[in-house]
Enzyme design. Structure first.
Site, PDB file in Angstrom:
ATOM      1  N   LEU A 210      -5.792  -5.629  -4.828  1.00  0.00           N
ATOM      2  CA  LEU A 210      -4.461  -6.083  -4.437  1.00  0.00           C
ATOM      3  C   LEU A 210      -3.444  -5.053  -4.925  1.00  0.00           C
ATOM      4  CD1 LEU A 210      -4.792  -9.866  -5.337  1.00  0.00           C
ATOM      5  CD2 LEU A 210      -5.061  -8.795  -3.089  1.00  0.00           C
ATOM      6  N   SER A 211      -2.199  -5.195  -4.507  1.00  0.00           N
ATOM      7  CA  SER A 211      -1.210  -4.191  -4.912  1.00  0.00           C
ATOM      8  C   SER A 211      -1.060  -4.151  -6.432  1.00  0.00           C
ATOM      9  CB  SER A 211       0.135  -4.442  -4.234  1.00  0.00           C
ATOM     10  OG  SER A 211       0.593  -5.754  -4.480  1.00  0.00           O
ATOM     11  N   GLU A 212      -1.149  -5.313  -7.104  1.00  0.00           N
ATOM     12  CA  GLU A 212      -1.175  -5.337  -8.564  1.00  0.00           C
ATOM     13  C   GLU A 212      -2.060  -6.453  -9.087  1.00  0.00           C
ATOM     14  OE1 GLU A 212       2.842  -3.257  -7.961  1.00  0.00           O
ATOM     15  OE2 GLU A 212       2.301  -5.313  -7.438  1.00  0.00           O
ATOM     16  N   THR A 213      -2.639  -6.214 -10.256  1.00  0.00           N
ATOM     17  CA  THR A 213      -3.382  -7.213 -11.021  1.00  0.00           C
ATOM     18  C   THR A 213      -2.789  -7.256 -12.426  1.00  0.00           C
ATOM     19  OG1 THR A 213      -5.426  -6.877  -9.779  1.00  0.00           O
ATOM     20  CG2 THR A 213      -5.633  -7.835 -11.971  1.00  0.00           C
TER      21      THR A 213
ATOM     22  N   HIS B  15       6.829  -8.450  -8.575  1.00  0.00           N
ATOM     23  CA  HIS B  15       6.059  -9.625  -8.151  1.00  0.00           C
ATOM     24  C   HIS B  15       5.039 -10.041  -9.202  1.00  0.00           C
ATOM     25  CE1 HIS B  15       2.246  -7.846  -6.519  1.00  0.00           C
ATOM     26  NE2 HIS B  15       1.880  -9.074  -6.249  1.00  0.00           N
TER      27      HIS B  15
END
Length: 307
Positions: A47-50, A79
């Site tokens: 995903l774009s961030e974890t 986010h």
């Protein structure tokens, strides 16, 4: 090698609807994980961030957050902050029958962050946080309008509107800020990788945040897209850190007057992941004094990570 069971959650952020907004993975029990392991897990989720939740160094805070893209760690991101704050609030008050207000204090690498929460039944909530570092202009060797247009698959006439020209700002993470003529043009934009480094540089944070004043939804202030190929994210559905940096663009070109100003930023529509980011900024003596980012988030899934 022994493995531990670690809880994780998936949330959709900057939306109150399932399968919209920006997906986020949050690993709750991340003590004992090395930086290398966290990076591999972020790449696994892809995903774009974890986010990896850890005990805070200062007990005044509720948690410390480590934020990873599939390619590297970030000191701050919007986010992940909104989504994790809502998740921690819902975990703290698991059996809500009516709306509850709360406050969450978070440690991130960029600095301490206070998030104000409105939690609701149904695993959903809203968070508004004080941006720990105000937007500031940064030195960036952006290419010419011709080069920027080529890197985005656009015509030179598509770059810029009114008095807005390309610039670069950061509120913890740097972005090239690219004004686009209208909604039709921004929908045509796409990263053209052979031309990317010429327009935006060859460094790790050569991300481009495109914006136009023409919007899809009535009531929105700007329509945006964000391309971050160097982060391992070709396009991001919602980028709070870019919205925070965008406050600098608003102050430079729109010059809002004294007081508090609210903006609704829409993003992710081209990806079929519509997202709504709330940006609020305080202006005094012609300068940006404080800014806040807000939005909704809801839990989509949970599970166990065996690492």
């Amino acid at each position: 090698m022994s493995r531990s069971a670690r809880r994780y959650f998936i949330l959709d952020v900057f939306t109150d609807e399932l399968f919209a907004g920006n997906p986020l993975a949050v690993v709750m029990d991340s003590e004992g994980l090395s930086d290398e392991e966290m990076q591999k897990i972020a790449k696994e989720f892809n995903l774009s961030e974890t986010v990896f939740v850890q005990p805070p160094k200062n007990k005044v805070f509720n948690a410390a957050l480590r934020i990873f893209t599939p390619a590297f760690e970030l000191p701050f991101a919007g986010h992940p902050t909104v989504g994790t704050a809502v998740l921690l609030g819902l975990q703290r008050f698991p059996d809500l029958e009516k709306r509850m207000d709360s406050v969450m204090m978070l440690e991130e690498k960029v600095g301490p962050i206070q998030a104000r929460l409105k939690l609701k039944p149904g695993n959903v909530g809203e968070a508004v946080f004080d941006v720990p570092k105000n937007a500031e202009v940064i030195e960036s060797r952006l290419g010419s309008k011709d080069e920027i247009a080529a890197a985005l698959g656009l015509h030179i006439k598509d770059i810029g509107f009114e008095n807005h020209v390309p610039s670069a700002y950061s509120a913890g993470v740097p972005f090239a800020m690219i004004p686009i003529r209208n909604l039709e043009a921004i929908r045509r934009a796409r990263p053209v990788m052979p031309s990317w480094s010429t327009a935006f540089g060859s460094h790790a944070h050569n991300d481009a945040y495109l914006y136009t004043r023409e919007t899809v939804r009535h009531g929105s202030s700007f329509h945006t897209r964000m391309f971050a190929p160097s982060m391992g994210v070709m396009e991001d559905p919602a980028t709070g850190s870019a919205a925070a940096a965008f406050a600098g663009v608003i102050c430079q070109f729109d010059k809002p007057g004294q007081g508090t100003h609210k903006y609704i930023i829409e993003q992710g529509f081209e990806m079929d992941r519509p997202s709504i980011i709330e940006l609020e900024l305080d202006v005094a003596d012609g300068r940006l004094k404080e800014e806040r980012i807000g939005g909704s988030a809801l839990i989509v899934a949970s599970g166990t990570l065996m690492v």
